[in-house]
Design a protein around this motif. Structure first.
Motif, PDB file in Angstrom:
ATOM      1  N   VAL A 138       0.857  -1.176   0.000  1.00  8.11           N
ATOM      2  CA  VAL A 138       0.000   0.000   0.000  1.00  8.11           C
ATOM      3  C   VAL A 138       0.895   1.228   0.000  1.00  8.11           C
ATOM      4  CG1 VAL A 138      -1.729   1.297   1.288  1.00  8.11           C
ATOM      5  CG2 VAL A 138      -1.866  -1.190   1.179  1.00  8.11           C
ATOM      6  N   VAL A 139       0.767   2.049  -1.026  1.00 11.12           N
ATOM      7  CA  VAL A 139       1.578   3.248  -1.189  1.00 11.12           C
ATOM      8  C   VAL A 139       0.957   4.418  -0.436  1.00 11.12           C
ATOM      9  CG1 VAL A 139       2.528   4.859  -2.884  1.00 11.12           C
ATOM     10  CG2 VAL A 139       2.346   2.438  -3.438  1.00 11.12           C
ATOM     11  N   ALA A 140      -0.362   4.512  -0.476  1.00 12.17           N
ATOM     12  CA  ALA A 140      -1.080   5.590   0.207  1.00 12.17           C
ATOM     13  C   ALA A 140      -2.457   5.078   0.596  1.00 12.17           C
ATOM     14  CB  ALA A 140      -1.214   6.803  -0.705  1.00 12.17           C
ATOM     15  N   SER A 141      -2.930   5.515   1.740  1.00 13.84           N
ATOM     16  CA  SER A 141      -4.275   5.153   2.174  1.00 13.84           C
ATOM     17  C   SER A 141      -4.812   6.248   3.079  1.00 13.84           C
ATOM     18  CB  SER A 141      -4.276   3.812   2.906  1.00 13.84           C
ATOM     19  OG  SER A 141      -3.533   3.914   4.106  1.00 13.84           O
ATOM     20  N   GLY A 142      -6.110   6.239   3.244  1.00 14.53           N
ATOM     21  CA  GLY A 142      -6.723   7.238   4.107  1.00 14.53           C
ATOM     22  C   GLY A 142      -8.226   7.258   3.931  1.00 14.53           C
ATOM     23  N   ALA A 143      -8.828   8.286   4.500  1.00 14.03           N
ATOM     24  CA  ALA A 143     -10.268   8.474   4.411  1.00 14.03           C
ATOM     25  C   ALA A 143     -10.548   9.960   4.262  1.00 14.03           C
ATOM     26  CB  ALA A 143     -10.960   7.927   5.649  1.00 14.03           C
ATOM     27  N   VAL A 144     -11.572  10.279   3.498  1.00 13.90           N
ATOM     28  CA  VAL A 144     -11.997  11.659   3.327  1.00 13.90           C
ATOM     29  C   VAL A 144     -13.479  11.754   3.677  1.00 13.90           C
ATOM     30  CG1 VAL A 144     -10.247  12.273   1.619  1.00 13.90           C
ATOM     31  CG2 VAL A 144     -12.396  11.300   0.857  1.00 13.90           C
ATOM     32  N   ASN A 145     -13.862  12.884   4.237  1.00 13.24           N
ATOM     33  CA  ASN A 145     -15.244  13.132   4.641  1.00 13.24           C
ATOM     34  C   ASN A 145     -15.692  14.464   4.096  1.00 13.24           C
ATOM     35  OD1 ASN A 145     -15.161  10.904   6.518  1.00 13.24           O
ATOM     36  ND2 ASN A 145     -14.014  12.247   7.876  1.00 13.24           N
ATOM     37  N   ASN A 146     -16.988  14.570   3.806  1.00  9.70           N
ATOM     38  CA  ASN A 146     -17.569  15.848   3.454  1.00  9.70           C
ATOM     39  C   ASN A 146     -19.081  15.705   3.457  1.00  9.70           C
ATOM     40  OD1 ASN A 146     -17.648  18.618   2.533  1.00  9.70           O
ATOM     41  ND2 ASN A 146     -15.624  18.195   1.664  1.00  9.70           N
ATOM     42  N   PHE A 147     -19.773  16.795   3.191  1.00  8.25           N
ATOM     43  CA  PHE A 147     -21.224  16.754   3.157  1.00  8.25           C
ATOM     44  C   PHE A 147     -21.744  17.770   2.154  1.00  8.25           C
ATOM     45  CE2 PHE A 147     -20.368  20.207   5.977  1.00  8.25           C
ATOM     46  CZ  PHE A 147     -21.409  21.106   5.782  1.00  8.25           C
ATOM     47  N   VAL A 148     -22.974  17.537   1.716  1.00  7.62           N
ATOM     48  CA  VAL A 148     -23.691  18.467   0.855  1.00  7.62           C
ATOM     49  C   VAL A 148     -25.129  18.543   1.356  1.00  7.62           C
ATOM     50  CG1 VAL A 148     -22.295  18.125  -1.225  1.00  7.62           C
ATOM     51  CG2 VAL A 148     -24.249  16.654  -0.800  1.00  7.62           C
ATOM     52  N   GLY A 149     -25.824  19.575   0.947  1.00 11.03           N
ATOM     53  CA  GLY A 149     -27.211  19.729   1.346  1.00 11.03           C
ATOM     54  C   GLY A 149     -28.109  19.885   0.139  1.00 11.03           C
ATOM     55  N   TYR A 150     -29.384  19.610   0.346  1.00 10.58           N
ATOM     56  CA  TYR A 150     -30.355  19.817  -0.716  1.00 10.58           C
ATOM     57  C   TYR A 150     -31.711  20.131  -0.101  1.00 10.58           C
ATOM     58  CZ  TYR A 150     -31.977  14.982  -0.029  1.00 10.58           C
ATOM     59  OH  TYR A 150     -32.473  13.825   0.487  1.00 10.58           O
ATOM     60  N   SER A 151     -32.548  20.782  -0.906  1.00 10.89           N
ATOM     61  CA  SER A 151     -33.853  21.233  -0.449  1.00 10.89           C
ATOM     62  C   SER A 151     -34.903  20.154  -0.681  1.00 10.89           C
ATOM     63  CB  SER A 151     -34.245  22.502  -1.201  1.00 10.89           C
ATOM     64  OG  SER A 151     -35.562  22.871  -0.880  1.00 10.89           O
ATOM     65  N   ALA A 152     -35.831  20.060   0.253  1.00 12.03           N
ATOM     66  CA  ALA A 152     -36.953  19.140   0.120  1.00 12.03           C
ATOM     67  C   ALA A 152     -38.271  19.914   0.179  1.00 12.03           C
ATOM     68  CB  ALA A 152     -36.903  18.085   1.213  1.00 12.03           C
ATOM     69  N   ALA A 153     -38.223  21.194  -0.147  1.00 18.37           N
ATOM     70  CA  ALA A 153     -39.403  22.047  -0.023  1.00 18.37           C
ATOM     71  C   ALA A 153     -40.328  21.969  -1.228  1.00 18.37           C
ATOM     72  CB  ALA A 153     -38.965  23.498   0.189  1.00 18.37           C
ATOM     73  N   GLY A 154     -39.875  21.407  -2.327  1.00 17.71           N
ATOM     74  CA  GLY A 154     -40.696  21.349  -3.535  1.00 17.71           C
ATOM     75  C   GLY A 154     -41.500  20.066  -3.608  1.00 17.71           C
ATOM     76  N   SER A 155     -41.809  19.676  -4.824  1.00 14.85           N
ATOM     77  CA  SER A 155     -42.566  18.450  -5.049  1.00 14.85           C
ATOM     78  C   SER A 155     -41.675  17.225  -4.839  1.00 14.85           C
ATOM     79  CB  SER A 155     -43.125  18.448  -6.477  1.00 14.85           C
ATOM     80  OG  SER A 155     -42.060  18.356  -7.408  1.00 14.85           O
ATOM     81  N   THR A 156     -42.283  16.069  -4.867  1.00 15.58           N
ATOM     82  CA  THR A 156     -41.538  14.817  -4.696  1.00 15.58           C
ATOM     83  C   THR A 156     -40.518  14.645  -5.817  1.00 15.58           C
ATOM     84  OG1 THR A 156     -43.472  13.825  -3.667  1.00 15.58           O
ATOM     85  CG2 THR A 156     -41.761  12.321  -4.432  1.00 15.58           C
ATOM     86  N   VAL A 157     -40.910  14.977  -7.036  1.00 14.79           N
ATOM     87  CA  VAL A 157     -40.008  14.837  -8.186  1.00 14.79           C
ATOM     88  C   VAL A 157     -38.810  15.775  -8.037  1.00 14.79           C
ATOM     89  CG1 VAL A 157     -39.820  15.127 -10.681  1.00 14.79           C
ATOM     90  CG2 VAL A 157     -41.845  14.071  -9.713  1.00 14.79           C
TER      91      VAL A 157
END
Length: 163
Positions: A111-130
């Motif tokens: 194994v030359v390199a290893s690790g873990a990355v984390n992040n997040f994103v958001g989205y709106s649920a205020a509209g229709s189901t589609v």
């Protein structure tokens, strides 16, 4: 006269060269060492497919016989409610993502390199189901782009990879 003048700016490349700074895409740099030589693991979900697609765009798609490295990536995501109205309706979600990776050399098997990355994103649920489903799909795509960029940046910063 300020402390930061043109002389400081002109001496900056010498300081960076003295500390071991090396351009990623220079001949012999880690970008050149990885370009087109990394086989990314086979995807097993929609998220991992998007991750592999983004990694191959940044690292170059490897030929079957010409790869020097194998990159194993596993992706996990969790959806959490982020905004709730007074009537207990959720109108915003976040998707938290974590990607574990390990870059293995085919010649040595190490194994030359290893690790873990984390992040997040958001989205709106205020509209229709589609529209909510379309927003979630777009958010997942954005998250995989962000995580793939983080992995590639960490691989490029791995010491000794280009030599």
């Amino acid at each position: 006269m300020s402390l930061f003048d043109r002389r400081t700016l002109l001496l900056m490349p010498l300081v960076l060269a003295a500390c071991g700074f090396e351009p990623v895409y220079a001949p012999g740099g880690s970008g050149a060492a990885l370009n087109g030589k990394v086989a990314v693991s086979v995807p097993n979900s929609t998220d991992s497919y998007l991750m592999v697609q983004n990694l191959e765009q940044r690292l170059g798609r490897s030929a079957n016989s010409g790869n020097d490295y194998n990159l194993d990536v596993s992706v996990a995501t969790v959806i959490r409610s982020a905004a709730i109205t007074p009537t207990n309706e959720i109108n915003r979600y976040t998707i938290e993502g974590r990607a574990n990776y390990a870059l293995k050399s085919n010649s040595t098997g190490q194994v030359v390199a290893s690790g873990a990355v984390n992040n997040f994103v958001g989205y709106s649920a205020a509209g229709s189901t589609v529209s909510t489903l379309a927003d979630e799909r777009d958010a997942r795509q954005r998250l995989m782009v962000i995580l793939a960029d983080q992995i590639v940046n960490e691989l490029y910063a791995t010491p000794g990879l280009g030599s």
